[in-house]
Design a protein around this motif. Structure first.
Motif, PDB file in Angstrom:
ATOM      1  N   ASN A  35      -5.848 -13.554   2.760  1.00 29.17           N
ATOM      2  CA  ASN A  35      -6.665 -12.367   2.978  1.00 29.17           C
ATOM      3  C   ASN A  35      -5.949 -11.285   3.766  1.00 29.17           C
ATOM      4  O   ASN A  35      -6.423 -10.157   3.829  1.00 29.17           O
ATOM      5  CB  ASN A  35      -7.965 -12.749   3.703  1.00 29.17           C
ATOM      6  CG  ASN A  35      -8.900 -13.498   2.784  1.00 29.17           C
ATOM      7  OD1 ASN A  35      -8.841 -13.338   1.570  1.00 29.17           O
ATOM      8  ND2 ASN A  35      -9.738 -14.327   3.359  1.00 29.17           N
ATOM      9  N   TYR A  36      -4.827 -11.591   4.386  1.00 29.30           N
ATOM     10  CA  TYR A  36      -4.099 -10.580   5.147  1.00 29.30           C
ATOM     11  C   TYR A  36      -3.418  -9.599   4.197  1.00 29.30           C
ATOM     12  O   TYR A  36      -2.881  -9.979   3.163  1.00 29.30           O
ATOM     13  CB  TYR A  36      -3.059 -11.232   6.052  1.00 29.30           C
ATOM     14  CG  TYR A  36      -3.651 -12.100   7.132  1.00 29.30           C
ATOM     15  CD1 TYR A  36      -4.567 -11.579   8.042  1.00 29.30           C
ATOM     16  CD2 TYR A  36      -3.306 -13.430   7.247  1.00 29.30           C
ATOM     17  CE1 TYR A  36      -5.121 -12.365   9.032  1.00 29.30           C
ATOM     18  CE2 TYR A  36      -3.856 -14.230   8.241  1.00 29.30           C
ATOM     19  CZ  TYR A  36      -4.757 -13.688   9.126  1.00 29.30           C
ATOM     20  OH  TYR A  36      -5.298 -14.466  10.107  1.00 29.30           O
ATOM     21  N   ALA A  37      -3.438  -8.326   4.568  1.00 28.33           N
ATOM     22  CA  ALA A  37      -2.882  -7.279   3.704  1.00 28.33           C
ATOM     23  C   ALA A  37      -1.380  -7.459   3.509  1.00 28.33           C
ATOM     24  O   ALA A  37      -0.862  -7.243   2.405  1.00 28.33           O
ATOM     25  CB  ALA A  37      -3.176  -5.907   4.299  1.00 28.33           C
TER      26      ALA A  37
ATOM     27  N   VAL B 203       3.190  -8.797  -0.010  1.00 28.71           N
ATOM     28  CA  VAL B 203       4.430  -9.536  -0.289  1.00 28.71           C
ATOM     29  C   VAL B 203       4.283 -10.413  -1.517  1.00 28.71           C
ATOM     30  O   VAL B 203       5.162 -10.449  -2.387  1.00 28.71           O
ATOM     31  CB  VAL B 203       4.830 -10.383   0.952  1.00 28.71           C
ATOM     32  CG1 VAL B 203       5.962 -11.341   0.614  1.00 28.71           C
ATOM     33  CG2 VAL B 203       5.240  -9.491   2.096  1.00 28.71           C
ATOM     34  N   LEU B 204       3.162 -11.119  -1.626  1.00 34.80           N
ATOM     35  CA  LEU B 204       3.016 -12.087  -2.720  1.00 34.80           C
ATOM     36  C   LEU B 204       2.625 -11.438  -4.043  1.00 34.80           C
ATOM     37  O   LEU B 204       3.103 -11.840  -5.094  1.00 34.80           O
ATOM     38  CB  LEU B 204       1.961 -13.147  -2.350  1.00 34.80           C
ATOM     39  CG  LEU B 204       2.327 -14.107  -1.226  1.00 34.80           C
ATOM     40  CD1 LEU B 204       1.200 -15.073  -0.989  1.00 34.80           C
ATOM     41  CD2 LEU B 204       3.598 -14.857  -1.556  1.00 34.80           C
ATOM     42  N   TYR B 205       1.764 -10.421  -3.983  1.00 35.97           N
ATOM     43  CA  TYR B 205       1.225  -9.879  -5.225  1.00 35.97           C
ATOM     44  C   TYR B 205       1.749  -8.502  -5.567  1.00 35.97           C
ATOM     45  O   TYR B 205       1.485  -7.993  -6.624  1.00 35.97           O
ATOM     46  CB  TYR B 205      -0.308  -9.850  -5.146  1.00 35.97           C
ATOM     47  CG  TYR B 205      -0.885 -11.205  -4.845  1.00 35.97           C
ATOM     48  CD1 TYR B 205      -0.678 -12.277  -5.685  1.00 35.97           C
ATOM     49  CD2 TYR B 205      -1.620 -11.410  -3.685  1.00 35.97           C
ATOM     50  CE1 TYR B 205      -1.206 -13.531  -5.403  1.00 35.97           C
ATOM     51  CE2 TYR B 205      -2.155 -12.651  -3.400  1.00 35.97           C
ATOM     52  CZ  TYR B 205      -1.929 -13.691  -4.260  1.00 35.97           C
ATOM     53  OH  TYR B 205      -2.441 -14.924  -3.973  1.00 35.97           O
ATOM     54  N   ASP B 206       2.467  -7.885  -4.652  1.00 35.19           N
ATOM     55  CA  ASP B 206       3.071  -6.561  -4.870  1.00 35.19           C
ATOM     56  C   ASP B 206       2.040  -5.585  -5.436  1.00 35.19           C
ATOM     57  O   ASP B 206       2.096  -5.207  -6.604  1.00 35.19           O
ATOM     58  CB  ASP B 206       4.291  -6.678  -5.777  1.00 35.19           C
ATOM     59  CG  ASP B 206       5.086  -5.377  -5.786  1.00 35.19           C
ATOM     60  OD1 ASP B 206       4.968  -4.599  -4.816  1.00 35.19           O
ATOM     61  OD2 ASP B 206       5.820  -5.148  -6.755  1.00 35.19           O
ATOM     62  N   THR B 207       1.092  -5.181  -4.620  1.00 37.65           N
ATOM     63  CA  THR B 207       0.002  -4.305  -5.058  1.00 37.65           C
ATOM     64  C   THR B 207       0.394  -2.834  -5.069  1.00 37.65           C
ATOM     65  O   THR B 207      -0.451  -1.972  -5.270  1.00 37.65           O
ATOM     66  CB  THR B 207      -1.206  -4.484  -4.120  1.00 37.65           C
ATOM     67  OG1 THR B 207      -0.811  -4.229  -2.788  1.00 37.65           O
ATOM     68  CG2 THR B 207      -1.763  -5.884  -4.256  1.00 37.65           C
ATOM     69  N   SER B 208       1.669  -2.546  -4.900  1.00 37.96           N
ATOM     70  CA  SER B 208       2.096  -1.143  -4.906  1.00 37.96           C
ATOM     71  C   SER B 208       2.039  -0.594  -6.332  1.00 37.96           C
ATOM     72  O   SER B 208       2.266  -1.319  -7.288  1.00 37.96           O
ATOM     73  CB  SER B 208       3.499  -1.000  -4.338  1.00 37.96           C
ATOM     74  OG  SER B 208       4.414  -1.719  -5.137  1.00 37.96           O
ATOM     75  N   PRO B 209       1.790   0.720  -6.484  1.00 42.14           N
ATOM     76  CA  PRO B 209       1.683   1.295  -7.848  1.00 42.14           C
ATOM     77  C   PRO B 209       3.017   1.449  -8.523  1.00 42.14           C
ATOM     78  O   PRO B 209       4.047   1.465  -8.024  1.00 42.14           O
ATOM     79  CB  PRO B 209       1.054   2.667  -7.604  1.00 42.14           C
ATOM     80  CG  PRO B 209       1.211   2.959  -6.159  1.00 42.14           C
ATOM     81  CD  PRO B 209       1.458   1.663  -5.457  1.00 42.14           C
TER      82      PRO B 209
END
Length: 121
Positions: free
Chosen positions: A108-110, A115-121
């Motif tokens: 749940n930590y941002a 790091v794990l899911y790379d939510t950057s666009p």
């Protein structure tokens, strides 16, 4: 209560009064005593090893065909047994639920999500 417990109770009961209140305790003076005497003891052992090295190094060299395979076998057995124990431990439902709760908490930590899911666009 099992049959073994009921059989052992008359023999164990008189001793339990002494066992239950006993707690492991090392006084600070004893710990300081160990801390002061440990370095000279280690140096003495190392000096003994250094002085006797001309005797045991050739012995180890000439018997290496015996003890090196034994050491390698023991390392392999230790690794295999630990792997089996670890798999059995981690496959138990109580440990799996604990690990799952830890993973959901950490996930749940941002920063972890970045790091794990790379939510950057």
């Amino acid at each position: 209560e099992t049959a073994a417990e009921s059989t052992a109770r008359p023999y164990v009961e008189p001793v339990l009064g002494y066992v239950r209140p006993a707690r492991p305790y090392l006084p600070g003076v004893f710990l300081a005593f160990i801390a002061v005497l440990l370095p000279p003891a280690i140096v003495t052992c190392l000096l003994f090893v250094l002085v006797t090295a001309p005797f045991w190094i050739p012995f180890l060299f000439f018997t290496a065909f015996l003890w090196i395979p034994f050491v390698l076998f023991m390392i392999a057995m230790f690794t295999a047994i630990n792997f089996v124990v670890l798999v059995r431990l981690l496959s138990s439902p109580s440990v799996q639920s604990r690990i799952e709760s830890i993973c959901t908490t950490v996930g749940n930590y941002a920063l972890v999500r970045a790091v794990l899911y790379d939510t950057s666009p």
